[in-house]
Scaffold this active site. Structure first.
Site, PDB file in Angstrom:
ATOM      1  N   ASP A 332       0.833  -1.190   0.000  1.00  0.00           N
ATOM      2  CA  ASP A 332       0.000   0.000   0.000  1.00  0.00           C
ATOM      3  C   ASP A 332       0.878   1.254   0.000  1.00  0.00           C
ATOM      4  OD1 ASP A 332      -2.709   1.258   0.425  1.00  0.00           O
ATOM      5  OD2 ASP A 332      -1.730   1.942   2.260  1.00  0.00           O
ATOM      6  N   GLU A 368       1.696  -0.457  -5.090  1.00  0.00           N
ATOM      7  CA  GLU A 368       0.788   0.635  -5.408  1.00  0.00           C
ATOM      8  C   GLU A 368       1.702   1.837  -5.625  1.00  0.00           C
ATOM      9  OE1 GLU A 368      -3.366   2.438  -3.737  1.00  0.00           O
ATOM     10  OE2 GLU A 368      -1.738   2.260  -2.291  1.00  0.00           O
TER      11      GLU A 368
END
Length: 694
Positions: A332, A368
């Site tokens: 993330d 990401e």
């Protein structure tokens, strides 16, 4: 009665042996670190200072402590240079491998001594029977990623026993295994499973952090998803998914923690080394410890530029791979992890450490590739062995099928693996993780049913969530009884799924999209732990047809070298010895597309001819028509003794063609808003030469 000894251990965390347990923590600048032991009722039964220090590491050994023992820490010291110490606050061991219960914020329980609220860490033994089940280790071209939430996936499933719904054991129940294997999934990407705490603001609104992107213990599986022993149950889930040939990828959050900014609580990291674990804004004389760097939007940013914080994350990753059995990670806000002195460093310490690590270098690594900090968008700039979530793919494919003008050239680039972002000879074609929908955004059903987000229940006056969704409701906002609109919505879902699975790269599916899951237009359901977010297993006839269609498309991809692993001339990634495929692009009237055709502002239809042009090898023709009109396509010759046979037609209500095209005419009709897939086959019976178009 427990007695603390000096011991000889040098590892961080709690490590039991046959006679007791070694304890070790990092606590920079602390004058004393106390190990607190608790009984099963949660009562503190011993408080023992760690006697041995090596630099800023504190160690001790307690005879008689065995697996299952509850413990925490209290740290003493003088607050200085960003260090915060408060012995009233019970601290979770940063290396805790299990927690006694979920961490739930309560103002009244945090005030004073926080032991009433903060869960204890548990001493965990490493034994588990893997029953000889090995990791699947799929080749890159075999990877089909399916993103799921452990609780949401099974909470409403009637085939999962009530006691197991929403748990690790529910996730690996036979009915779930059957669904995933019949679908054709080869990897499950689980939304965060590391122990987390919902933000105090959400608790006061009567909401919670359902997604789990607010971690507090990087090693410990979230106890909310366990029936009893969360560690053993998590390993059982991994083992059974592996037994079915399904890899397990974890969505991990190392960019921030649940401790928030300067006004946030002290739960773990802040109490051990606030100045080391977190990054801070720069003041005129160095770091301003009253202003946490916030490139995550969550109040703080974890500081992997510090060697101890970097070691913690690497140790956690290694633990999940070696002890917990997972296959890889989706990081993330991965740009935050590679910031050094607040700047993204594509060959920085974080990347180098993973490259050099014999365990982690072999794990699946998915980034990401952005955060919200300065110059935080870094798609295509990660190391070559990483894959990256490709939002350019999402936006281009959504826009093309919505009917946006001027998308055709970019759409074609995305179909062939986004080689503008992942160059030949440097990045694998599978580096691009192609997706239509992710957890943060519309589901596939909502994408074709809503023009606007509908997040009122989130308590932020519908201001949260992304406003640029490239969605289309096709005439009515939300559910409708209009059969024409509903038919077009189903057709568009088939178009999108077919495009995803005919594209080069790694496909990513959002759980439930294969069977029409809706969040009622909520595109930021992070705080909705209810039916808005949970997968609905009561399927309508249209949902059943979509599920069958998705299975067929996944099976088609799995059986096709061309769509799974296209190899073009000049693609040095594979070397020069492999057989090369070819690609041609055609205008609907039959001529090869020119530069003017690609740049035509209203162009919305074209044909892709891909495969082995000579002989009887695999060759396909894909007809794309995103316009509002039916268009006649003149087809290229399939070759002597060969014919084009329809395989997929998204304009039909199940995605399958009613009747084969008239192969002699070499013309196909591309219905408006539809995709047709034709396969080259040898003409059956007597030799036959199809007409060659001039």
């Amino acid at each position: 009665m427990f007695v603390m000894e000096s011991g000889t251990g040098t590892r961080l965390g709690a490590h039991p042996d046959s006679k007791g347990c070694h304890f070790g923590v990092w606590a920079s600048g602390a004058s004393r670190v106390e190990l607190c032991l608790f009984d099963e009722r949660g009562e503190e039964c011993a408080r023992l200072p760690l006697p041995r220090t090596v630099g800023q590491h504190h160690y001790g050994y307690v005879p008689g402590v065995m697996a299952g023992q509850r413990y925490g820490y209290r740290v003493h010291g003088e607050a200085q240079s960003g260090l915060l110490f408060d012995p009233q606050k019970l601290l979770i061991d940063p290396y805790a491998r299990a927690l006694s219960h979920p961490l739930v914020w309560r103002d009244e329980h945090y005030e004073g001594d926080s032991a009433v609220m903060v869960p204890c860490a548990l001493v965990v033994a490493g034994d588990f029977d893997w029953q000889g089940v090995a990791k699947p280790a799929h080749a890159p071209d075999e990877l089909i990623v399916y993103e799921a939430h452990v609780k949401g996936m099974t909470r409403l499933h009637p085939g999962v026993p009530e006691a197991l719904r929403g748990t690790y054991l529910g996730m690996c129940h036979p009915v779930m295994i059957d669904h995933l294997t019949e679908l054709g999934v080869t990897a499950v990407q689980l939304m965060p499973v590391a122990a987390f705490m919902a933000e105090p603001r959400l608790e006061k609104l009567g909401l919670t952090n359902y997604w789990g992107y607010n971690p507090i213990a990087f090693f410990a599986p979230e106890p909310r998803y366990g029936c009893g022993d969360a560690v053993t149950e998590f390993k059982t889930m991994v083992r059974e998914l592996h037994r079915a040939g399904i890899e397990v990828i974890l969505d991990v959050v190392y960019n921030h923690t649940a401790e928030g900014g300067a006004d946030g609580p002290m739960l773990s990291f802040k109490g051990f080394d606030n100045a080391g674990y977190y990054a801070f804004e720069q003041g005129p004389h160095g770091p301003d410890y009253q202003r946490h760097l916030n490139v995550t939007g969550c109040g703080n940013s974890f500081n992997l530029d510090h060697p101890n914080a970097l070691r913690l994350v690497l140790d956690a990753l290694r633990y999940w791979v070696t002890e917990m059995g997972v296959d890889g990670f989706r990081f993330d806000l991965a740009v935050t992890l590679a910031r050094e002195v607040n700047e993204f460093e594509p060959m920085g310490a974080f990347f180098k450490a993973i490259m050099a690590d014999p365990v982690l270098s072999g794990a699946r690594l998915i980034a990401e590739p952005w955060d919200i900090g300065p110059f935080g968008y870094r798609l295509g700039q990660f190391p070559s062995q990483w894959s990256e979530i490709n939002d350019r793919y999402r936006d281009t494919v959504r826009g093309f099928w919505r009917g946006d003008a001027g998308r055709m050239g970019d759409f074609a680039t995305r179909l062939l693996g986004s080689r503008d972002l992942f160059p030949k000879g440097w990045r694998s074609p599978h580096s691009s993780v192609n997706f239509l929908c992710y957890h943060d955004g519309f589901t596939l059903d909502d994408l074709v049913s809503y023009n606007q987000r509908h997040n009122q229940v989130n308590g932020e006056e519908n201001r949260d969530g992304h406003s640029h969704n490239l969605s289309c409701n096709h005439g009515v906002e939300g559910p409708t009884l209009d059969p024409r609109i509903n038919s077009l919505r189903q057709q568009q879902k088939r178009n999108l799924i077919a495009t995803l699975l005919l594209s080069q790269g790694t496909p990513h599916l959002l759980a439930g999209d294969e069977m029409g899951r809706s969040q009622l237009g909520n595109n930021n359901a992070y705080c909705q732990d209810n039916r808005i977010s949970w997968v609905n297993w009561q399927l309508s006839p249209d949902d059943e047809k979509l599920l069958v269609f998705t299975r067929q498309m996944l099976a088609l991809r799995a059986g096709s070298r061309v769509f799974r692993d296209l190899r073009l001339k000049g693609e040095n990634w594979y070397g020069e010895t492999v057989a090369c495929h070819q690609v041609s692009w055609f205008h609907p009237d039959g001529h090869v597309l020119t530069e003017q055709d690609w740049s035509a502002p209203m162009a919305q239809a074209f044909a892709l001819d891909v495969g082995l042009m000579e002989g009887e090898g695999e060759r396909w023709l894909v007809l794309f028509n995103a316009s509002d009109y039916d268009i006649q396509f003149r087809l290229p010759s399939p070759g002597v003794g060969m014919e084009w046979v329809q395989t997929i037609d998204t304009a039909t209500n199940d995605g399958l063609p009613f009747l084969p095209d008239d192969i002699k005419r070499q013309v196909a009709v591309g219905r408006c808003h539809s995709l047709k897939l034709l396969a080259r086959k040898r003409v059956s019976g007597a030799a036959q030469v199809p007409m060659v178009l001039e």
